[in-house]
Scaffold this active site. Sequence first.
Site, PDB file in Angstrom:
ATOM      1  N   GLU A  69     -11.456   1.228  -4.031  1.00  0.00           N
ATOM      2  CA  GLU A  69     -10.810   1.685  -2.798  1.00  0.00           C
ATOM      3  C   GLU A  69      -9.520   2.435  -3.118  1.00  0.00           C
ATOM      4  OE1 GLU A  69     -10.271  -1.929  -0.612  1.00  0.00           O
ATOM      5  OE2 GLU A  69      -9.073  -2.857  -2.176  1.00  0.00           O
TER       6      GLU A  69
ATOM      7  N   ASP B 124       0.822  -1.221   0.000  1.00  0.00           N
ATOM      8  CA  ASP B 124       0.000   0.000   0.000  1.00  0.00           C
ATOM      9  C   ASP B 124       0.853   1.267   0.000  1.00  0.00           C
ATOM     10  OD1 ASP B 124      -2.085  -1.834   0.351  1.00  0.00           O
ATOM     11  OD2 ASP B 124      -2.056  -1.610   2.526  1.00  0.00           O
TER      12      ASP B 124
END
Length: 580
Positions: free
Chosen positions: A243, A67
Amino acid sequence: MKTNFKSKIVGFTVLFTGLFSATAFSQSTNSPVFTNFVYEGNDKVYTDNPLKPGEFYNPILQGCYPDPSITRKGDDYYLVTSTFAMFPGVPIFHSKDLVNWKQIGHVLDRVSQLEVHDCGISAGIYAPQILYNKNNDTFYMITTEFSGGFGNIVVKTKDPLKGWSDPIKLDFNGIDPSLFFDDNGKAYIIHNDAPDKGKELYNGYRVIKIWEYDVTTDKIIPGTDKIIVDGGVDLSKKPIWIEAPHIYKKDGKYYLMCAEGGTGGWHSEVIFKSDNPKGPYVPAPSNPILTQRHFPKERVNKVDWAGHADLVLGPDNKKYYGVFLAVRPNDKQRVNTGRETFILPVDWSGEFPVFENGLVPMEPKLKMPAGVTENKAGQDGFFSNGNFTFKDDFSAGKLDYRWIGLRGPREDFISTSKQGLKIKPFEANIKEVKPTSTLFYRQMHKTFSFSATIDYKPASEKELAGIVALQSERFNYVFGITKKGADYYILLERTAGKFRSREVESKVVASAKIDLSKPVRLQLAANGDDYQFSYSTNGTDFVTLGGTVSGDILSTDVAGGFTGCLLGLYATAANNTIPE
């Protein structure tokens, strides 16, 4: 594998509630001392693809660094990644050129910022974003902290080298928040959220929501929320898990970039465009702009799961680059190294950006950005990648940033000196959802060895010390020294959770009596899915205990969750494993 565990545990209440105090040590004086640590990586992809002048390796951060988010101030780049229940949290890296990176610390390095002492390894910190606001000369890190009652938080600093504020709680639900600062001083938060109550159309249906944000109070402005993406690029195709949103401004237009498809085999990156930060947003006709999902399962130097990206302008102030997560499975499709940080150049010569070579099978090497002439990986404090050896005798006085704890500060159980690393054992073992007295290093290669010398004599069956290979508290190997009756033993234990159950089964793979008149050398060597644990009582002759065992339980496709394999130096005063 289910492709997105993260979104499915939104709103999940942690079931484990073990209380912990930093003083919960064993009263025993039998603290092991570790010396002469060596990690050596030897992946075939790097021996087969040596670097030529002007090249560097991809991924730029090997091992469990998922991430990624990146920002820039002047000539300085800063990058952060997720850390879940690892402590300290959110490693931060600095670069001048996008090639050579130094870790300068962690954003969340205090208990007041990070309360993960009673959560599973895959709770804690998710999807941090780092962003520099030129309007007030301040750096922000915004994230979701699934522990400690925090939820969505933001921390700030004027200088990433000088530490970060305590968390400021943000009053909204959902995950993956990010900030956007417009040229006119206005600020916004964008995040993934559930659809309005009663409007969920199918499993995996999510929305992207935006709020106006007050930078003077660090609060969202009530009543300003708006859904700007409903479901994904094309709702008629039932897209899943939209997302990780980010907004960028270029040539007066606003671009919203998101991950779609779940952080697994269908992962991708998609882009939208608008005349206003609050929309409406129109998807690019050529979406996705990054994915590896369309290629054969069996392929050379496979990279998969690419997505969850962030963009930044490169050193020449012309070319854009994107960092993103992806995995490199071994020959049995295991992902023991976890989700790693990759980078690619981005072609933004047209209306929408596209990752260069992000829609074809990825290569292990890249050309350096224009004007960058030197690859310093592994030199002068720059982060290592490719094949490398990392040694530590723990005498430096300051612990290398690559060493981490789990659920609590390392300083609560370690001390270092010229004699080595001493670990004072907690009355908790590696299978408990509590802070453990274990110092961890990420597995960064498919083929590697991890070894250390241990000086230790346990006083009872409750005491054990050695090395571990851990995917989670429910999936791990322990290779340690303990006591049974009047004899000392070395044992190898395999712990694996049962499918769709909270039950865990631990089994002693093998054990043997051991002579502890001298320090013992412990070693873990892996080649893909094959792991071997061995020991030497004379420093030269090694005995393999338990033969070759499978690394399957150290992969997320078996164990679930979001972390890669962590390799640890371990001690406990709560051992419950008896040698056979």
